[in-house]
Design a protein around this motif. Structure first.
Motif, PDB file in Angstrom:
ATOM      1  N   ARG A 165       0.810  -1.214   0.000  1.00  0.00           N
ATOM      2  CA  ARG A 165       0.000   0.000   0.000  1.00  0.00           C
ATOM      3  C   ARG A 165       0.849   1.272   0.000  1.00  0.00           C
ATOM      4  O   ARG A 165       0.398   2.308  -0.477  1.00  0.00           O
ATOM      5  N   ARG A 211      -0.330   6.542  -9.464  1.00  0.00           N
ATOM      6  CA  ARG A 211      -1.321   5.462  -9.570  1.00  0.00           C
ATOM      7  C   ARG A 211      -1.630   5.101 -11.017  1.00  0.00           C
ATOM      8  O   ARG A 211      -2.103   4.000 -11.292  1.00  0.00           O
ATOM      9  N   ASP A 255      -2.964  -7.736  -3.616  1.00  0.00           N
ATOM     10  CA  ASP A 255      -2.988  -7.929  -2.164  1.00  0.00           C
ATOM     11  C   ASP A 255      -3.913  -9.096  -1.822  1.00  0.00           C
ATOM     12  O   ASP A 255      -5.125  -8.923  -1.738  1.00  0.00           O
ATOM     13  N   LEU A 284      -1.372   4.482  -0.834  1.00  0.00           N
ATOM     14  CA  LEU A 284      -2.518   4.296   0.062  1.00  0.00           C
ATOM     15  C   LEU A 284      -2.088   4.448   1.520  1.00  0.00           C
ATOM     16  O   LEU A 284      -2.895   4.736   2.379  1.00  0.00           O
ATOM     17  N   ASN A 287     -13.302  -4.577  -4.701  1.00  0.00           N
ATOM     18  CA  ASN A 287     -13.522  -3.130  -4.745  1.00  0.00           C
ATOM     19  C   ASN A 287     -13.977  -2.624  -6.101  1.00  0.00           C
ATOM     20  O   ASN A 287     -13.565  -1.553  -6.538  1.00  0.00           O
ATOM     21  N   PHE A 311      -7.263  -5.804  -5.090  1.00  0.00           N
ATOM     22  CA  PHE A 311      -7.459  -5.985  -3.652  1.00  0.00           C
ATOM     23  C   PHE A 311      -8.089  -7.336  -3.347  1.00  0.00           C
ATOM     24  O   PHE A 311      -8.698  -7.969  -4.219  1.00  0.00           O
ATOM     25  N   GLN A 312      -8.008  -7.697  -2.071  1.00  0.00           N
ATOM     26  CA  GLN A 312      -8.630  -8.943  -1.623  1.00  0.00           C
ATOM     27  C   GLN A 312     -10.140  -8.947  -1.889  1.00  0.00           C
ATOM     28  O   GLN A 312     -10.701  -9.945  -2.311  1.00  0.00           O
ATOM     29  N   HIS A 313     -10.774  -7.797  -1.651  1.00  0.00           N
ATOM     30  CA  HIS A 313     -12.233  -7.741  -1.756  1.00  0.00           C
ATOM     31  C   HIS A 313     -12.711  -7.033  -3.018  1.00  0.00           C
ATOM     32  O   HIS A 313     -13.772  -6.404  -3.022  1.00  0.00           O
TER      33      HIS A 313
END
Ligand code: ADP
Ligand code: ADP
Length: 227
Positions: free
Chosen positions: A45, A76, A161, A50, A87, A83-85
């Motif tokens: 991150r 960026r 991630d 981030l 997003n 990401f893991q989730h």
């Protein structure tokens, strides 16, 4: 090229990254492993801003990302993140999730952005779902869309991630297959994962972290797993 020089990160009093010194070359596939809480996600991150580092230097293609002149949006553009989730934007279709940033940030034309999205969605096997909303897709499908979105800005490097940690077991293979394909095509990738099979098969380099420190940094991946 990403360089950490004497990087320290504190969350309040908690010392999350301890004297990190690393140079990650273009084209490398780096897999970061280590126990939960060891600072892997924090390290990723910091690379796309981030999280900020507390001290030391973090250089992206020679530019210090802490300096005032450095715009995070510029950084960026060159660094995609998965990401893991997932997003994904819930109120946008798969197609719109991919084209949004290229239209807004890269100022691509509609037809340019659509052509690029078609190419990317075909690459991750999600073209037939282009008009679906994220909630209609399985986790594995959402993650493949998220990878396509990460590639849409034509980044120099893609950060992952724990991209498969939130997936049902039967979905993991499809996502790893897409990642393996990207790695074979020469994409620079930094991947935090617990998938040791993927690490063994795909990594050029393994970084092992514990308690905020890099304990091992090896380009002898076969040797690493033999021990
Ligand atoms: P890993 O990815 O290896 O599981 P993380 O980088 O997520 O580790 O976290 C490293 C440590 O820093 C953990 O102990 C975690 O609780 C702590 N941490 C992470 N983010 C924050 C935060 N925003 N505020 C305070 N502590 C944090
Ligand atoms: P987890 O590791 O639990 O999956 P994420 O890494 O997905 O968590 O997200 C952590 C936080 O980062 C969330 O609060 C999310 O809103 C934020 N975030 C996600 N994507 C971006 C992005 N592209 N830019 C800035 N912040 C983001």
């Amino acid at each position: 090229m990403i360089e950490f020089k004497n990087v320290e990160k504190y969350y309040g009093k908690f010392h999350a990254l301890k004297n990190i010194n690393l140079a990650i070359e273009d084209g490398e596939v780096v897999v970061i492993i280590g126990p939960s809480g060891s600072g892997k996600s924090t390290m990723l991150r910091t690379i796309n801003g981030l999280e900020t580092i507390t001290s030391g230097e973090l250089l992206i293609n020679g530019t210090n990302i802490l300096s005032k002149e450095t715009k995070l949006t510029e950084i960026r553009k060159n660094i995609g993140m998965v990401f893991q989730h997932f997003n994904l934007y819930p109120n946008k279709t798969v197609m719109e999730n991919i084209t949004l940033a290229p239209l807004k940030v890269l100022k691509q034309s509609e037809s340019e952005a659509n052509a690029m999205a078609e190419r990317l969605l075909k690459r991750v096997g999600m073209w037939d779902k282009k008009d679906s909303y994220p909630s209609m897709l399985s986790g594995g499908q959402q993650q493949r869309v998220a990878i396509a979105r990460g590639l849409a800005m034509k980044p120099d490097v893609l950060l992952f991630d724990e991209p498969t940690s939130a997936l049902d077991p039967e979905m993991i293979g499809d996502v790893l297959d897409v990642m393996k394909k990207l790695a074979k095509e020469g994409m620079s990738m930094i991947v935090v994962t617990h998938e040791m099979g993927f690490a063994r098969e795909v990594a050029d380099r393994i970084i092992f972290m514990a308690e905020g420190e890099v304990l091992e940094d090896s380009r002898d991946v076969k040797g690493f797993f033999a021990n």
